[in-house]
Scaffold this motif. Structure first.
Motif, PDB file in Angstrom:
ATOM      1  N   LEU A 101      49.142  81.221  -1.826  1.00 18.28           N
ATOM      2  CA  LEU A 101      50.400  80.511  -1.971  1.00 18.28           C
ATOM      3  C   LEU A 101      50.200  79.057  -1.572  1.00 18.28           C
ATOM      4  O   LEU A 101      49.829  78.777  -0.430  1.00 18.28           O
ATOM      5  CB  LEU A 101      51.475  81.146  -1.086  1.00 18.28           C
ATOM      6  N   ALA A 102      50.442  78.162  -2.500  1.00 20.70           N
ATOM      7  CA  ALA A 102      50.335  76.732  -2.226  1.00 20.70           C
ATOM      8  C   ALA A 102      51.682  76.081  -2.465  1.00 20.70           C
ATOM      9  O   ALA A 102      52.390  76.438  -3.416  1.00 20.70           O
ATOM     10  CB  ALA A 102      49.273  76.081  -3.108  1.00 20.70           C
ATOM     11  N   PRO A 103      52.078  75.128  -1.634  1.00 23.88           N
ATOM     12  CA  PRO A 103      53.351  74.447  -1.881  1.00 23.88           C
ATOM     13  C   PRO A 103      53.336  73.729  -3.223  1.00 23.88           C
ATOM     14  O   PRO A 103      52.297  73.232  -3.674  1.00 23.88           O
ATOM     15  CB  PRO A 103      53.441  73.440  -0.720  1.00 23.88           C
ATOM     16  N   LEU A 104      54.497  73.673  -3.859  1.00 26.98           N
ATOM     17  CA  LEU A 104      54.636  72.837  -5.042  1.00 26.98           C
ATOM     18  C   LEU A 104      54.473  71.373  -4.636  1.00 26.98           C
ATOM     19  O   LEU A 104      54.654  71.021  -3.461  1.00 26.98           O
ATOM     20  CB  LEU A 104      56.000  73.058  -5.691  1.00 26.98           C
ATOM     21  N   ALA A 112      47.805  83.260  -8.438  1.00 24.99           N
ATOM     22  CA  ALA A 112      47.387  84.431  -9.224  1.00 24.99           C
ATOM     23  C   ALA A 112      48.538  84.990 -10.050  1.00 24.99           C
ATOM     24  O   ALA A 112      48.444  85.103 -11.263  1.00 24.99           O
ATOM     25  CB  ALA A 112      46.808  85.511  -8.314  1.00 24.99           C
ATOM     26  N   CYS A 113      49.662  85.334  -9.395  1.00 27.58           N
ATOM     27  CA  CYS A 113      50.771  85.954 -10.125  1.00 27.58           C
ATOM     28  C   CYS A 113      51.846  84.964 -10.525  1.00 27.58           C
ATOM     29  O   CYS A 113      52.702  85.291 -11.348  1.00 27.58           O
ATOM     30  CB  CYS A 113      51.382  87.087  -9.314  1.00 27.58           C
ATOM     31  N   GLY A 114      51.835  83.769  -9.944  1.00 28.06           N
ATOM     32  CA  GLY A 114      52.775  82.733 -10.337  1.00 28.06           C
ATOM     33  C   GLY A 114      54.139  82.810  -9.689  1.00 28.06           C
ATOM     34  O   GLY A 114      54.997  81.956  -9.947  1.00 28.06           O
ATOM     35  N   GLN A 115      54.391  83.791  -8.820  1.00 26.25           N
ATOM     36  CA  GLN A 115      55.711  83.883  -8.217  1.00 26.25           C
ATOM     37  C   GLN A 115      55.973  82.685  -7.317  1.00 26.25           C
ATOM     38  O   GLN A 115      55.060  82.103  -6.730  1.00 26.25           O
ATOM     39  CB  GLN A 115      55.876  85.185  -7.440  1.00 26.25           C
ATOM     40  N   LEU A 116      57.249  82.305  -7.224  1.00 28.07           N
ATOM     41  CA  LEU A 116      57.674  81.205  -6.364  1.00 28.07           C
ATOM     42  C   LEU A 116      58.393  81.780  -5.155  1.00 28.07           C
ATOM     43  O   LEU A 116      59.202  82.705  -5.279  1.00 28.07           O
ATOM     44  CB  LEU A 116      58.599  80.254  -7.124  1.00 28.07           C
ATOM     45  N   MET A 119      58.144  83.014   5.168  1.00 25.39           N
ATOM     46  CA  MET A 119      58.402  82.908   3.744  1.00 25.39           C
ATOM     47  C   MET A 119      59.429  83.955   3.344  1.00 25.39           C
ATOM     48  O   MET A 119      59.439  85.064   3.844  1.00 25.39           O
ATOM     49  CB  MET A 119      57.116  83.144   2.957  1.00 25.39           C
ATOM     50  N   VAL A 120      60.335  83.560   2.455  1.00 18.55           N
ATOM     51  CA  VAL A 120      61.306  84.517   1.920  1.00 18.55           C
ATOM     52  C   VAL A 120      61.329  84.389   0.408  1.00 18.55           C
ATOM     53  O   VAL A 120      60.980  83.360  -0.142  1.00 18.55           O
ATOM     54  CB  VAL A 120      62.730  84.256   2.485  1.00 18.55           C
ATOM     55  N   ASN A 121      61.739  85.458  -0.261  1.00 15.41           N
ATOM     56  CA  ASN A 121      61.924  85.395  -1.709  1.00 15.41           C
ATOM     57  C   ASN A 121      63.126  84.525  -2.031  1.00 15.41           C
ATOM     58  O   ASN A 121      64.102  84.517  -1.339  1.00 15.41           O
ATOM     59  CB  ASN A 121      62.144  86.798  -2.269  1.00 15.41           C
TER      60      ASN A 121
END
Length: 398
Positions: free
Chosen positions: A357-360, A376-380, A396-398
């Motif tokens: 997970l990398a910050p935008l 990898a999966c592209g989720q934000l 982190m939260v969805n």
């Protein structure tokens, strides 16, 4: 003595020789979390296998639309997704070899043959750039030398002599193969939740002149993205973003594999493929952990260095490091593994993903985005407010 740094990759990075590390990329200034610090087109791009040709464009490696496709007018084996890609075509020696029964080559030799045919199709400046990249320090093994001789003979039999570059020789073939082993990046099939991790396919391999200087760390401060199916030009470019702030002069590193790999597996892969043992901070901690194969009662018998796990095995696939000795509710876990927060913050928790997970990138006004993207999966995922109770470090939260 380290050489004078060479400015590159815009103003964010510079190249330098580091004692014990070889060529490396350093931060040329303070780098913000999420900042794009490198975006680069490949100097070499080639298909992962002959079996992939019917599925992907042979120029840009996007998924082919439904038929009819635009076939290569020469070999008729490759296909293109658009007139622009058909005009760009594909490596001329691959095209010639496909017309000369490349498919009959042993399956184990097809991938290195595709690399060599692509490399020998390069224009002379790009071929020189490829040969300037580093190789594994231990050099090729006797079996690799034998394979190189066999592959050279296959290239000579598949490619018309007038298309081969000056200097074509067994030594040059061996030198090229040594670059492939240590510098190629996989361009993966985009993540699909219904496809297990082990079944995700590699569409193509790419070599990048500058990104090849990125060294490995098991706790990297950057990670790379590819967006192979996005529209427009540059879909095979590599994009490298900072995981967190990086101070000027610090080395920028990525991980060469999924960050949740166990210590023994990481060391084995690095030694076999890259010729070195990792001595990063994480490895120094994990090297002191007890392994199952140190226990006389261990019946596994497969030689794997499986670390003792105190937590429920059902949790092993949820993005946690499968090899960490942890027990739920153990207040001393941070003493055993001081880098655990790295995995909470930067390892994707989607099942069967294990991406980073990398910050935008920061907003145009310079503010941090506080939104993270999995490579990898592209989720934000959105970062919780830092003032939340019990959030000494942001979760982190969805």
């Amino acid at each position: 003595m380290a050489s004078a740094p060479q400015s590159m990759a815009g103003e964010a990075l510079r190249a330098a020789d580091l004692p014990g590390r070889g060529r490396a990329l350093l931060a040329a200034r303070e780098i913000l979390e999420g900042e794009v610090i490198l975006s680069e087109s490949p100097i070499l791009l080639y298909p992962s296998s002959l079996a992939s040709l019917p599925s992907y464009c042979s120029a840009c490696f996007r998924s082919l639309p439904p038929p009819p496709h635009a076939p290569c007018p020469s070999c008729r084996s490759a296909a293109f997704c658009s007139p622009a890609c058909a005009a760009a075509s594909h490596p001329r020696l691959i095209c010639a070899a496909l017309s000369n029964n490349l498919a009959a080559a042993p399956e184990a030799h097809q991938e290195p043959l595709l690399f060599l045919l692509s490399a020998y199709s390069l224009q002379e400046p790009s071929l020189r750039a490829l040969l300037s990249l580093s190789s594994a320090p231990q050099g090729p093994s006797p079996s690799q030398q034998q394979d190189a001789a066999s592959l050279h003979a296959m290239v000579a039999s598949l490619a018309p002599p007038h298309l081969l570059p000056p200097g074509f020789s067994p030594d040059l073939t061996a030198a090229l193969l040594s670059k492939d082993r240590t510098n190629s990046f996989s361009i993966m099939e985009p993540y699909r939740p219904d496809v297990p991790l082990e079944l995700r396919k590699t569409r193509a391999y790419a070599v990048y002149h500058q990104a090849s200087l990125l060294n490995h760390d098991c706790l990297p401060n950057a990670c790379h993205f590819d967006y192979v199916d996005r529209p427009g030009p540059g879909n095979t470019d590599i994009v490298v973003r900072a995981l967190h702030g990086i101070s000027e002069g610090r080395e920028v590193c990525i991980s060469y594999f999924a960050a949740n790999w166990r210590y023994a597996d990481r060391q084995r892969r690095l030694l076999e493929d890259y010729g070195f043992r990792c001595e990063c901070d994480r490895c120094q901690v994990e090297s002191k952990w007890k392994f199952d194969d140190d226990d006389d009662d261990n019946d596994s018998g497969d030689g794997d260095d499986t670390m003792e796990e105190e937590h429920d095995k059902e949790d092993a696939g949820d993005g946690a490091d499968e090899g960490m000795e942890q027990e739920e509710g153990n207040d001393d876990v941070d003493d055993d593994f001081p880098h655990s927060f790295f995995f909470v913050r930067y390892l994707c928790d989607r099942e069967d993903c294990y991406g980073m997970l990398a910050p935008l990138p920061p907003l145009p006004n310079g503010d941090l985005s506080h939104v993270f993207e999995c490579n990898a999966c592209g989720q934000l995922k959105k970062e919780e407010d830092a003032d939340e109770p019990d959030a000494g470090e942001s979760s982190m939260v969805n």
